[in-house]
Design a protein around this motif. Sequence first.
Motif, mmCIF file in Angstrom:
data_model
loop_
_atom_site.group_PDB
_atom_site.id
_atom_site.type_symbol
_atom_site.label_atom_id
_atom_site.label_comp_id
_atom_site.label_asym_id
_atom_site.label_seq_id
_atom_site.Cartn_x
_atom_site.Cartn_y
_atom_site.Cartn_z
ATOM 1 N N PRO A 1 0.958 -1.164 -0.140
ATOM 2 C CA PRO A 1 0.112 -0.069 -0.229
ATOM 3 C C PRO A 1 0.741 1.171 0.073
ATOM 4 N N GLY A 2 0.231 2.479 0.071
ATOM 5 C CA GLY A 2 1.051 3.729 -0.038
ATOM 6 C C GLY A 2 1.812 4.008 1.045
ATOM 7 N N SER A 3 1.415 3.592 2.040
ATOM 8 C CA SER A 3 2.542 3.494 3.323
ATOM 9 C C SER A 3 4.009 3.029 2.793
ATOM 10 N N VAL B 1 -0.520 10.371 -2.666
ATOM 11 C CA VAL B 1 -1.379 9.143 -2.476
ATOM 12 C C VAL B 1 -2.610 9.730 -3.207
ATOM 13 N N THR B 2 -3.407 10.727 -2.671
ATOM 14 C CA THR B 2 -4.780 11.193 -2.820
ATOM 15 C C THR B 2 -4.688 12.129 -3.951
ATOM 16 N N MET C 1 5.557 5.389 0.465
ATOM 17 C CA MET C 1 6.375 6.561 1.636
ATOM 18 C C MET C 1 7.593 5.757 1.883
ATOM 19 N N THR D 1 -4.854 14.312 2.904
ATOM 20 C CA THR D 1 -6.163 13.545 3.092
ATOM 21 C C THR D 1 -6.774 13.811 4.698
ATOM 22 N N PHE E 1 -0.292 12.933 7.609
ATOM 23 C CA PHE E 1 0.667 12.361 6.741
ATOM 24 C C PHE E 1 1.870 12.642 6.756
ATOM 25 N N ALA F 1 -1.294 16.456 -1.266
ATOM 26 C CA ALA F 1 -2.882 16.475 -1.015
ATOM 27 C C ALA F 1 -3.050 15.618 0.271
ATOM 28 N N VAL G 1 3.398 16.818 1.808
ATOM 29 C CA VAL G 1 2.198 16.155 1.143
ATOM 30 C C VAL G 1 1.365 16.873 0.127
ATOM 31 N N GLN H 1 -6.035 2.975 -4.292
ATOM 32 C CA GLN H 1 -7.298 2.915 -3.897
ATOM 33 C C GLN H 1 -7.962 4.280 -3.657
ATOM 34 N N LYS H 2 -7.382 5.487 -4.153
ATOM 35 C CA LYS H 2 -7.936 6.672 -3.939
ATOM 36 C C LYS H 2 -8.663 7.127 -5.175
ATOM 37 N N ASP I 1 4.089 13.181 -1.262
ATOM 38 C CA ASP I 1 3.155 12.336 -1.208
ATOM 39 C C ASP I 1 1.958 12.749 -1.903
HETATM 40 C C1 LIG Z 1 -4.021 6.870 2.272
HETATM 41 C C2 LIG Z 1 -2.840 7.851 2.283
HETATM 42 C C3 LIG Z 1 -1.649 7.358 2.641
HETATM 43 C C4 LIG Z 1 -1.261 5.796 3.199
HETATM 44 O O1 LIG Z 1 -1.834 4.750 1.964
HETATM 45 P P1 LIG Z 1 -2.180 3.404 2.524
HETATM 46 O O2 LIG Z 1 -2.504 2.740 1.174
HETATM 47 O O3 LIG Z 1 -3.286 3.503 3.349
HETATM 48 O O4 LIG Z 1 -0.778 2.802 2.981
HETATM 49 C C5 LIG Z 1 -0.552 8.002 2.654
HETATM 50 N N1 LIG Z 1 -0.466 9.438 2.404
HETATM 51 C C6 LIG Z 1 -1.909 9.994 2.132
HETATM 52 C C7 LIG Z 1 -1.897 11.213 1.846
HETATM 53 C C8 LIG Z 1 -2.821 9.319 2.041
HETATM 54 O O5 LIG Z 1 -4.172 9.497 1.762
#
Ligand SMILES: *Cc1c(COP(=O)(O)O)cnc(C)c1O
Length: 393
Positions: free
Chosen positions: A69-71, A174-175, A74, A147, A96, A145, A143, A197-198, A172
């Motif tokens: 996942p996103g983490s 992710v979103t 990171m 979230t 984040f 965006a 970051v 998943q975003k 970052d």
């Molecule tokens: C969701 C999110 C993450 C982490 O992603 P995961 O898939 O939950 O590990 C990191 N940074 C931001 C800004 C997020 O929205």
Amino acid sequence: MTAKSFHPPVRTLMGPGPSDVNPRVLAAMARPTIGHLDPVFVDMMDEMKGLLQYAFQTENQLTLPVSAPGSAGMEMCFVNLVEPGDTVVVCINGVFGGRMKENVERCGATAVVVEDEWGKPVDPGKLEEALKAHPEAGVVAFVHAETSTGACSDAKALTEIAHRHDCLVIVDSVTGLGGVELRVDDWGIDAIYSGSQKCLSCTPGLSPVSFSERAVARIKGRSHKVQSWFLDLNLVMGYWGSGTKRAYHHTAPINALYALHESLVILQEEGLENAWARHRAHHEALKAGLESMGLNLIVPRDSRLPQLNAVSVPAGVDEAAVRKALLDDYGLEIGAGLGPLAGKVWRIGLMGFGANRKNVLLCLGALENTLAGQGTDVRAGGAVAAAMAVYGA
Ligand SMILES: *Cc1c(COP(=O)(O)O)cnc(C)c1O
């Protein structure tokens, strides 16, 4: 106990992620599993790289989805670009950014924190001051965006400042990816990670990342081994790198990658700019409906992410009871506040496939009805009409 097959209910996902998954993506996932070194699979990986380069707007050769996942994306950025003894400026304006600081410290480096209020974007002036005070810094992390609050920071301006002070940037998004303007090459971003998943509306568990040539040079010139074997890009490049023999590193999550491929094909079909505009349009309609009820977004107008709307909970309302009613009565999930915003906001996501009229109208109608049922003094009855007025005839 004899367990039976698990059948989840159908929900509408309008929280901070995961977002509603396009049925095409779920169907792609059910296709036959093949070997991760099968030439057909390798061709798909090559195509995936091109699709990710398009989504990120980059020519970076080192662009790939991390099998986690996103983490993990990171963590990949930090463990590869930060070495023990380094100084990293970390901008924190939500959850984040705080995790970025944690990553820096676990790399044995020192984090210099630039703090902004939750709900506000990162202040470029403060970053500039921190970099003047810390000429030893080699990396800036922020970051794009956030979230946890719905704030969008000016990634282009922050990157430009970091480069003027000879720092690489870790971003970052992710979103951000697929939901708001993001131009990795034009803005000069050195390392970026996202999530499946975003706004890509894929299933959770994959993290697209991309690294510039300057970042790759920094990684190749490290004096310490990357402490994570799994995330060491020097090794991962042997599998995902171009022109390599595709040596075994780990077993790729084959079917999950079919899903990501499909979600990126869908993004390409729509067109990136069109996807950004669609998120903006549905955000405007949602906002009009919320405001008609007397509800307010916490982020200042110019910095709002269309895909993540943090709404103040009106005084006297039991926010958890509202979320429970939405889930029980409408199958609708929205998010709660985190950290200092816990109990104070709801987070309404309009991400990817979920950024559509049906979701906006469902959310407004359900929220209005639920709040009215709680005896609060929201102005009920006009939210759907207000959103419809934004959509026009
Ligand atoms: C969701 C999110 C993450 C982490 O992603 P995961 O898939 O939950 O590990 C990191 N940074 C931001 C800004 C997020 O929205």
